[in-house]
Design an enzyme around this catalytic site. Structure first.
Site, PDB file in Angstrom:
ATOM      1  N   SER B 131       0.834  -1.205   0.000  1.00 57.41           N
ATOM      2  CA  SER B 131       0.000   0.000   0.000  1.00 57.41           C
ATOM      3  C   SER B 131       0.874   1.262   0.000  1.00 57.41           C
ATOM      4  O   SER B 131       1.612   1.479  -0.963  1.00 57.41           O
ATOM      5  CB  SER B 131      -0.970  -0.068   1.180  1.00 57.41           C
ATOM      6  OG  SER B 131      -1.979   0.891   1.053  1.00 57.41           O
ATOM      7  N   HIS B 172      -3.850  -0.594  -4.624  1.00 56.38           N
ATOM      8  CA  HIS B 172      -5.316  -0.795  -4.523  1.00 56.38           C
ATOM      9  C   HIS B 172      -5.929  -0.428  -5.887  1.00 56.38           C
ATOM     10  O   HIS B 172      -6.985   0.206  -5.952  1.00 56.38           O
ATOM     11  CB  HIS B 172      -5.925   0.081  -3.433  1.00 56.38           C
ATOM     12  CG  HIS B 172      -5.371  -0.142  -2.055  1.00 56.38           C
ATOM     13  ND1 HIS B 172      -5.787  -1.181  -1.252  1.00 56.38           N
ATOM     14  CD2 HIS B 172      -4.425   0.522  -1.347  1.00 56.38           C
ATOM     15  CE1 HIS B 172      -5.121  -1.128  -0.085  1.00 56.38           C
ATOM     16  NE2 HIS B 172      -4.296  -0.115  -0.128  1.00 56.38           N
ATOM     17  N   GLU B 199      -4.976  -5.155  -5.260  1.00 53.26           N
ATOM     18  CA  GLU B 199      -4.874  -5.741  -3.916  1.00 53.26           C
ATOM     19  C   GLU B 199      -4.501  -7.220  -4.016  1.00 53.26           C
ATOM     20  O   GLU B 199      -4.821  -7.885  -5.004  1.00 53.26           O
ATOM     21  CB  GLU B 199      -6.202  -5.562  -3.183  1.00 53.26           C
ATOM     22  CG  GLU B 199      -6.469  -4.084  -2.879  1.00 53.26           C
ATOM     23  CD  GLU B 199      -7.773  -3.834  -2.125  1.00 53.26           C
ATOM     24  OE1 GLU B 199      -8.528  -4.795  -1.879  1.00 53.26           O
ATOM     25  OE2 GLU B 199      -8.015  -2.661  -1.782  1.00 53.26           O
TER      26      GLU B 199
END
Lengths: 270, 270
Positions: B131, B172, B199
């Site tokens: 992330s 993401h 993801e």
């Protein structure tokens, strides 16, 4: 056989401006003949034909349209009625509202009204559609499919109105994150070009197979014809897709694209 | 000057599997040396360093890691402490958790800890990040920007850790509909390659500039180097983008990509 006849289409990605400059709706009226136009609003897609029909009728009148008639068909028997066919045949412009694309094809497909629509198109009458009315333009249309990662066999598709050949159109494109499902669609047959149209954005398709972008956002074209590696034929349903390379074109107002040659055109300076 | 040194990176698109097969986290441990590994979890990005640190420590131990230490730095003075630098220098694998990418660069950038990290990387120690820890790997990173239509000058960007040159990483990716903002990023300088990582998906970047995809979803590479038409230099901020053509590569597990030659590699059969 050519994929293109003498028709014009205005394919709108949904949520077109109805309060400000109304660029797209005005362009439709202009293409339909302006003050001389006879505009038919087809509310077949929507479950609220009266409200939606009245809204567009008022808008088209306010924005400089000529005669505006609402044609509501909610079942196949209606779509075979002589009086409705006559009504449609008068049109210099036809506008499909949003709703459910399967209502359009399920009710009109193979009926006299459906045939009259194709005839109008071949005669050069502008046919416009927004949202569900946009999806329905192609041979095969996307009916459902999740946003997110492109995955094999995760789309529901159905035969469309076949006004535009060799493409798949998706609408509310960037707003609903639909690049994944458009890539999934073209991976199944790279002969087909994917056209993703954002909200308040439209393509005006000319009879020579060129389109022009109108509106405030972007049109994304994805072309898998140069693709060398794909896992579509080998992977299991639901598996993450491989598609490389794909040619992508991001276009905004004033730019054009040639559907036959699959290349973009520079902005036309006015 | 080569853009690639002898380092390895594992760049994870966030939300990697922590309960099932844990393929990505296991791959990290393997690259770090398995039972012989000394793994350092860097929690600098998160506002919850204790919980997040403990979670990864437990996971890495359960999944076959060797020694697992948590290194929590929450201010720049800490990032210059000799004891923390020594702790980091022992690592055979470094893992950046998620959180806020600006915390990583704002706290570590230009400090002794930051320099030690680069040294480890150059020595071949695997550096992983998920992330925010993924975004931070490149020269210039995306800090913020809306999903949806690609529009000029709508991104906030900042200098990253510069472990991987000439790319912009977004995470993401499909789950948050970020193709538009990645296109906006590469339109600003098509020399830069855009890499969108979904993801539970990662790229393992080798020192020769090739990466391999690991995980359950897709990695999308966008390459604007062949772009002929763009409106970036002429349009106003917020205006819808034009970028044509763009080369796009959609890759899933087992497929690779050569960042130098900008071409995909076929699946490596095991």
């Amino acid at each position: 056989m050519s994929d293109y006849v003498d028709g014009r289409l205005l394919i709108i990605g949904g949520a077109e401006d109805k309060e400000g400059e109304c660029k797209i709706l005005k362009r439709f009226i202009q293409e339909a003949g302006g003050r001389e136009s006879i505009i038919t609003v087809l509310t077949v897609a929507t479950g609220y034909p009266e409200q939606v029909g009245a809204q567009y009728q008022e808008l088209f009148q306010k924005l400089g349209g000529g005669e505006v008639q609402i044609l509501d068909v909610s079942e196949r028997t209606g779509a075979n009625e002589e009086s409705l066919v006559r009504q449609l045949e008068k049109s210099s412009g036809v506008f499909f509202t949003g709703g459910d694309q399967l209502r359009i094809t399920g009710i009109m497909g193979g009926t006299r009204l459906g045939k009259a629509l194709h005839k109008l198109y071949e005669q050069g009458v502008i046919i416009a559609g927004t949202s569900a009315g946009a999806s329905v333009m192609s041979d095969t249309m996307i009916v459902g499919g999740e946003a997110g990662t492109p995955k094999k066999n995760t789309l529901t598709m159905a035969p469309g109105l076949s006004l535009l050949r060799s493409v798949v159109v998706d609408q509310h494109f960037a707003q609903r994150g639909r690049i994944g499902r458009l890539l999934t669609a073209i991976s199944q047959n790279p002969y087909v070009l994917g056209i993703g149209i954002d909200e308040d954005t439209a393509i005006l398709v000319h009879s020579d197979g060129r389109f022009l972008v109108v509106g405030s956002n972007t049109v994304t074209v994805v072309d898998a014809s140069p693709t060398i590696a794909s896992n579509v034929s080998e992977s299991s349903p639901g598996q993450a897709l491989v598609l490389t390379p794909v040619l992508m074109h991001v276009l905004s107002e004033g730019y054009g694209f040639d559907l036959k040659r699959r290349v973009a055109h520079p902005k036309i300076r006015k």
